[in-house]
Enzyme design. Structure first.
Site, mmCIF file in Angstrom:
data_model
loop_
_atom_site.group_PDB
_atom_site.id
_atom_site.type_symbol
_atom_site.label_atom_id
_atom_site.label_comp_id
_atom_site.label_asym_id
_atom_site.label_seq_id
_atom_site.Cartn_x
_atom_site.Cartn_y
_atom_site.Cartn_z
ATOM 1 N N HIS A 30 0.847 -1.198 0.000
ATOM 2 C CA HIS A 30 0.000 0.000 0.000
ATOM 3 C C HIS A 30 0.885 1.252 0.000
ATOM 4 O O HIS A 30 0.608 2.220 -0.691
ATOM 5 C CB HIS A 30 -0.882 0.038 1.256
ATOM 6 C CG HIS A 30 -2.019 -0.951 1.230
ATOM 7 N ND1 HIS A 30 -2.892 -1.048 0.167
ATOM 8 C CD2 HIS A 30 -2.420 -1.868 2.140
ATOM 9 C CE1 HIS A 30 -3.788 -1.992 0.438
ATOM 10 N NE2 HIS A 30 -3.518 -2.513 1.623
ATOM 11 N N ARG A 87 20.874 35.749 -22.946
ATOM 12 C CA ARG A 87 20.166 36.883 -22.331
ATOM 13 C C ARG A 87 21.135 37.596 -21.406
ATOM 14 O O ARG A 87 21.801 36.932 -20.600
ATOM 15 C CB ARG A 87 18.961 36.382 -21.527
ATOM 16 C CG ARG A 87 17.821 35.905 -22.400
ATOM 17 C CD ARG A 87 16.877 35.049 -21.599
ATOM 18 N NE ARG A 87 17.572 33.813 -21.244
ATOM 19 C CZ ARG A 87 17.044 32.597 -21.386
ATOM 20 N NH1 ARG A 87 15.819 32.467 -21.839
ATOM 21 N NH2 ARG A 87 17.727 31.532 -21.064
ATOM 22 N N GLU A 106 9.439 40.182 -32.313
ATOM 23 C CA GLU A 106 8.570 39.798 -31.198
ATOM 24 C C GLU A 106 7.344 40.691 -31.091
ATOM 25 O O GLU A 106 6.549 40.542 -30.169
ATOM 26 C CB GLU A 106 9.354 39.765 -29.879
ATOM 27 C CG GLU A 106 10.192 40.998 -29.652
ATOM 28 C CD GLU A 106 11.268 40.812 -28.597
ATOM 29 O OE1 GLU A 106 11.055 40.040 -27.660
ATOM 30 O OE2 GLU A 106 12.316 41.462 -28.729
ATOM 31 N N GLY A 162 11.036 35.898 -31.356
ATOM 32 C CA GLY A 162 10.817 35.742 -29.920
ATOM 33 C C GLY A 162 9.343 35.415 -29.751
ATOM 34 O O GLY A 162 8.497 36.305 -29.617
ATOM 35 N N THR A 163 9.015 34.132 -29.781
ATOM 36 C CA THR A 163 7.609 33.757 -29.933
ATOM 37 C C THR A 163 6.805 33.865 -28.647
ATOM 38 O O THR A 163 5.580 33.795 -28.693
ATOM 39 C CB THR A 163 7.488 32.337 -30.513
ATOM 40 O OG1 THR A 163 8.350 31.482 -29.783
ATOM 41 C CG2 THR A 163 7.846 32.325 -31.979
ATOM 42 N N ASN A 164 7.468 34.028 -27.514
ATOM 43 C CA ASN A 164 6.708 34.241 -26.282
ATOM 44 C C ASN A 164 6.001 35.605 -26.355
ATOM 45 O O ASN A 164 4.775 35.702 -26.225
ATOM 46 C CB ASN A 164 7.650 34.172 -25.080
ATOM 47 C CG ASN A 164 6.882 34.196 -23.771
ATOM 48 O OD1 ASN A 164 5.779 33.649 -23.689
ATOM 49 N ND2 ASN A 164 7.435 34.845 -22.769
ATOM 50 N N ASP A 165 6.796 36.671 -26.616
ATOM 51 C CA ASP A 165 6.188 37.996 -26.737
ATOM 52 C C ASP A 165 5.288 38.072 -27.971
ATOM 53 O O ASP A 165 4.214 38.677 -27.922
ATOM 54 C CB ASP A 165 7.281 39.073 -26.828
ATOM 55 C CG ASP A 165 7.739 39.491 -25.434
ATOM 56 O OD1 ASP A 165 6.858 39.744 -24.589
ATOM 57 O OD2 ASP A 165 8.954 39.532 -25.189
ATOM 58 N N CYS A 198 13.800 31.662 -30.845
ATOM 59 C CA CYS A 198 14.524 31.500 -29.583
ATOM 60 C C CYS A 198 13.599 31.487 -28.365
ATOM 61 O O CYS A 198 14.049 31.586 -27.239
ATOM 62 C CB CYS A 198 15.585 32.579 -29.430
ATOM 63 S SG CYS A 198 14.914 34.242 -29.362
#
Lengths: 204, 845
Positions: B433, B539, B713, B734-737, B800
């Site tokens: 258990h 960065r 971006e 910069g695909t996040n922004d 990136c």
């Protein structure tokens, strides 16, 4: 604290927490009172039994050695242990594939096989639960709770087989097992040894 | 359920199906497996398949008798008869479907017992095993063949301990209450058994299993009937062999065997190890190597052995195996020439790579082993010893990592298990258990560490020479079942030989380059070890935090030019150190350095008291922004403080000269300007940077080669890519922004409050921050790619953001024709593989 000082409502709460190991959430008046008596420990949102609380529940649930229902209960318990082994093996297979990798539930065929085997286990436990409840009325609720877990599992939430954080099939089963051990007055070590003996005996 | 019309293709002896032109549609999986085994030219079980169209007929006694007659003539012996060495010939009925499926009826073993009774005079153990097997088969025949209620059978099971007596009682109940009397001869039992299997296959339970596997509700069933000998012979038994070691992945036949007959429909794993098999394993080794080549999967064979040698009785393809096994198999098959390198690359999936590179204890050989036990829940953990739930909860509350060490676990240990990062128990197995709970909580655990002695009163844990106290640090490895004294480093392992081989083959296949996002020498070194071709994003923000914060504050908040100049000069010096370290790890590879791109508030004093003087405090207050992510960020900050980027690139160029003159390496510098949305922003920065380059050249005599480019971006940057490309030699998405600004999503807010609902309601199928939006964001990227290349056809294009390590997003990058993806160092192997898959199967958007 003597058991006379614990009222019925408190007793039920205490038994439930000892069987489950803990409770989470806001402490009720019963919890507070039991904590004041040294039977429970409240830590933030977590409510745990103290050793004294566990001992008291053990005394209250344990059947007397000469109780008439004890022999039948023990006989049924002997049938329970091999099924208990099967259930734990099944939960293990649900969590880990045979090669030791984590079951990520991406293989419907693998999961379906385990779900199918769970029916064998549920079929095997059904008559045992009936007998347990006949002998010890306290043990009545487990059938309903296991069925509830199965229903939720079949509604598509995989957690309801073995997740420890909810009343999954395994969680309810583990509570049943603990409840039985307290009722019989058997230690975990004795229980493990007996299960091993029964299982290896069956395997021949 | 609609039944196919009965087309008499006969009864098909094992090994005769393919030559009759039959396939899985009528032979079903077990029939095909037996054909495959028979094709090896080795002895296989005497048996036959009742093909799909003939199964409904098998419920009649005549047809059942015909099947039995055929087998008796092949075996040269009657069912139920004794063999020369005292064995008993019986039948086993099994079922399979045209495709592999779960939820099949279990085998009915021991059909053919005359009068349904176990013959007298059998050795005790053989009698007991046979009685247990027959009870299960007889129960199924009674329940499904004779319609005896399950409750009646359960009661017999509970009330009559002696199996022989229980079987006799079952036959009586059947005769009294069943729809037909219990069949007493082999043909009657087989016909009822076939009926039982069909009933089971048509039960709601089996229907649920088919539904769960998305298989047709009317998937048909094939039956298989074979003879076997119940024997107590010392040299006879059964077993199974798997081609590979499932832990290491290596080709290494292993398995087990046991004396006696195959009493259950399920494979028994307990027994003697395969290498002790009487007669050796060389034949099985050859069989398994041959089968792996034919099936291109890990193979498992079931066999019976006896004085006459081995008989193959079953085959299973293990198609879903661990990453370790999958990579070893793929490499071996390609190396043997059975498949090729592309097939091997295609066979390995990104999750395999992640699984193989999951952090685990890195052992140096100097660890002190505390104890070993059973590997009960995977993963590794380091923490302080707690001996009770209470201790564990208290230690965890004070911020410590805790390992709960207990003798046995009861529900009372649950709070401790929840508070702990790992669990070590003295008793209990890997299916206890406690183990189930630990796995369910995702806590690494070792169970059954019998060498451990706990003394709760003294607060100690001892094993061998080691005596530890509560609060001491230990490490546990739930994959190996080993606990160590003290802290063991938990790190990402080196790729195995097989994985390295597959990744090198992936490199040959892929078109996309793979770089890494790395800001430090250590990260860069990891990235290069993992096969990165360069740095796609360095960065510089973190270089300005900590003890450098006052410098950047003086630049931003300065009120006199002299102190700003002094601060910038100091910045250039520290940047030189930072970049030198990074460049050293990169050799001659490309390194993209992004100039400072942090929202300004990260550099401002949080409270007036943190400021150096009253002026700084006032200035900071006046610079407060409502929306810092869209405020004075990136190039905008550099426009307001024109000395900032020149100081950074001065440090960078000097660092390049340092590593070039001292170590002879020449990294390809790429200077990247962030958050550009107006082409002239880039142009102005370009002029500043070129001027610094010339100044450095004048001072040192070295012209540092570099390229200049910008991030894309903002949607505007994407739409203006042609104008940007007039001065930019590379663009990096910069695909996040870009995702935030395309959707108008603030990532943190949306992920916290909205994403779940959107996924649930089907408005989104994945988080666009985890998986690149293939239509909107990728559509903008496509415009940018086309426009940029129309101006500068050889412009280098990369990505990136985090998407650079996501396989689905990498496939989109392949479709868009980018030059490279850049991801975190740990994801580089995944990206190499995913890029190869993307080249092999381009997305079709």
């Amino acid at each position: 604290m003597s058991q006379e000082q614990v009222n019925d409502a408190e007793r039920q709460v205490l038994v439930s927490i000892v069987v489950r190991g803990m409770a989470r959430g806001e402490a009720s008046p019963e919890h507070q009172s039991l904590a004041e008596s040294g039977l429970l420990l409240i830590k933030g949102p977590m409510i745990m039994p103290t050793p004294a609380g566990t001992a008291l529940v053990g005394e209250q649930l344990r059947l007397a050695a000469d109780a008439p229902e004890r022999e039948r209960l023990m006989a049924t318990f002997h049938r329970f242990l091999p099924v208990n082994r099967n259930l734990r093996d099944l939960c293990t297979a649900w969590q880990m594939r045979p090669d030791g990798s984590v079951n990520d539930h991406s293989d419907p065929s693998y999961d379906a096989e385990i779900r199918d085997r769970l029916d064998d286990i549920d079929d095997a436990i059904a008559p045992l639960l009936k007998r347990f409840a006949e002998d010890v009325p306290d043990l009545t609720g487990y059938r309903e709770r296991l069925t509830e877990a199965l229903d939720r599992l079949d509604a598509g939430d995989n957690a309801w087989l073995a997740s420890p954080l909810i009343d999954s099939y395994h969680t309810v089963w583990m509570h049943l097992h603990q409840h039985l051990l307290l009722t019989i007055g058997m230690s975990r070590a004795e229980d493990e040894a007996l299960e091993e003996q029964l299982v290896s005996g069956n395997h021949g | 359920m609609p039944q196919a019309p009965i087309d008499d293709v006969g009864l098909v002896p094992f090994g005769k199906g393919f030559e009759r032109g039959l396939d899985a549609r009528s032979l079903c999986t077990r029939g095909v497996q037996m054909e495959t085994l028979a094709g090896l030219g080795l002895p296989v079980a005497v048996g036959l398949t009742i093909p799909v169209p003939n199964v409904p007929g098998m419920v009649t006694v005549d047809r059942a008798a015909a099947a039995i007659n055929l087998l008796e003539s092949s075996a040269g012996r009657l069912v139920g008869a004794r063999t020369d060495d005292g064995g008993l010939l019986l039948l086993r009925l099994s079922a399979s479907a045209p495709v592999a499926t779960a939820g099949l009826p279990v085998d009915l073993v021991a059909i053919g017992l005359l009068n349904g009774q176990i013959p007298s005079g059998l050795p005790e153990k053989m009698h007991a095993d046979l009685a247990n097997s027959w009870w299960k088969s007889a129960s199924a025949i009674a329940e499904f063949g004779c319609q005896v209620p399950n409750d009646e059978i359960s009661s017999l099971d509970l009330d009559i301990a002696d199996v022989t007596q229980r079987i006799a009682a079952l036959i009586t109940v059947c005769n009294d209450k069943g729809t037909q009397p219990f069949p007493l001869d082999a043909a009657g039992q087989l016909a009822a058994g076939a009926q039982a299997m069909l009933s089971r296959w048509n039960s709601p339970r089996a229907a649920r299993a088919r539904r769960a596997q998305q298989l047709p509700a009317d998937l048909p069933l094939g039956l298989h009937l074979e003879t076997f000998v119940v024997t107590d012979h010392n040299d006879a038994g059964h077993g199974h062999a798997i081609s590979r070691d499932l832990t290491t992945g290596q080709f290494a036949p292993n398995g087990g065997f046991r004396h006696g007959f195959r009493a259950s429909g399920e494979r028994q794993t307990i027994g003697h190890p395969l290498n002790l098999l009487p007669g050796g394993v060389s034949m099985l080794t050859g069989v398994l190597a041959e089968l792996e080549g034919r099936l291109q999967s890990v193979a498992l064979v079931d066999f019976d052995y006896g004085p006459e040698g081995l008989t193959l009785v079953g085959l299973e393809e293990l198609n879903r195996t661990s990453a370790r096994v999958a990579t070893s198999l793929a490499v071996d098959l390609a190396t043997r020439g059975i498949t090729d390198e592309r097939t091997a690359v295609a066979a390995i999936k990104p999750p395999h790579v992640l699984e193989l590179l999951h952090p685990r204890p890195r052992l140096t050989g100097h660890e002190q082993q505390l104890v070993t036990g059973l590997a009960a829940s995977p993963g590794a953990a380091v923490g302080r010893i707690a001996l009770t739930s209470e201790e564990a909860v208290e230690l965890a509350e004070s911020g410590d990592s805790v390992i709960l060490v207990s003798a046995e676990t009861t529900p009372g240990d649950l709070p401790g298990m929840m508070a702990a990062v790992g669990i070590l128990t003295v008793t209990g197995g890997s299916a206890s258990h406690a183990a189930v709970v630990a796995r369910g909580m995702g806590r690494p655990a070792i169970c059954g560490a019998g060498g451990l002695v706990i003394n709760r009163a003294a607060g100690t844990v001892s094993a061998g020479e080691h005596v530890l106290s509560r609060g001491d640090v230990i490490s546990i490895d739930g994959d190996s079942g080993t606990a160590y004294v003290g802290e063991v480093a938990i790190e990402r392992p080196e790729p195995s030989f097989a994985l390295s081989t597959v990744l090198s083959w992936a490199d040959d296949v892929r078109r996309l380059g793979v770089r890494a996002n790395a800001d430090t020498r250590a990260d860069a070194a990891t990235a290069m070890d993992n096969g990165a071709e360069g740095i796609g994003l360095c960065r510089t923000e973190h270089m300005f935090l900590g003890d450098r914060l006052p410098l950047i504050r003086r630049v931003i908040l300065s009120h006199d030019p002299q102190s700003e100049t002094a601060a910038l000069s100091a910045l250039a010096d520290v940047q030189r150190e930072d970049f030198r370290e990074l460049l050293l790890a990169c050799g001659d590879r490309p390194v993209t350095v992004r100039l400072l791109d942090a929202p300004m508030h990260e550099f401002l004093p949080e409270h007036p008291d943190d400021a150096e003087d009253e002026h700084q405090a006032k200035m900071a207050e006046s610079l407060h922004e409502e929306n810092p992510m869209l405020g004075v960020r990136g190039v905008r900050l550099a426009m307001l403080h024109e000395g900032l980027y020149p100081a950074q690139v001065e440090g960078l160029f000097n660092a390049w000269i340092d590593v070039n003159t001292q170590y002879g390496i020449a990294p390809e510098l790429e200077v990247m300007v962030p958050l550009v949305s107006i082409p002239d922003e880039l142009l102005m920065m370009l002029r500043l940077i070129r001027r610094v380059n010339q100044e450095v050249a004048t001072r040192t005599g070295v012209v540092v080669p570099f390229k200049i480019g910008t991030m894309v971006e903002t949607p505007r940057a994407a739409l203006m890519a042609d104008q940007l490309a007039q001065s930019a030699e590379f663009l990096s998405f910069g695909t996040n922004d870009l995702t935030q600004l395309t959707y108008g999503f603030s990532r943190d807010d949306v992920e916290r409050r909205m994403l779940g609902t959107y996924l649930e309601r089907g408005l989104l199928t994945a988080s666009p921050f985890a998986e690149l939006d293939p239509i909107g964001v990728a559509g903008l990227m496509q415009i940018a790619v086309e426009r940029a290349r129309s101006v500068r056809p050889d412009i280098k294009l990369g990505i990136c953001g985090e998407h650079g390590g996501d396989p689905a997003s990498i496939a989109i990058c392949e479709r868009l024709g980018l030059n490279y993806v850049s991801c975190s160092p740990g994801r580089v192997p995944v990206a190499r593989l995913a890029a190869a898959h993307a080249s092999m199967h381009p997305a079709s958007h």
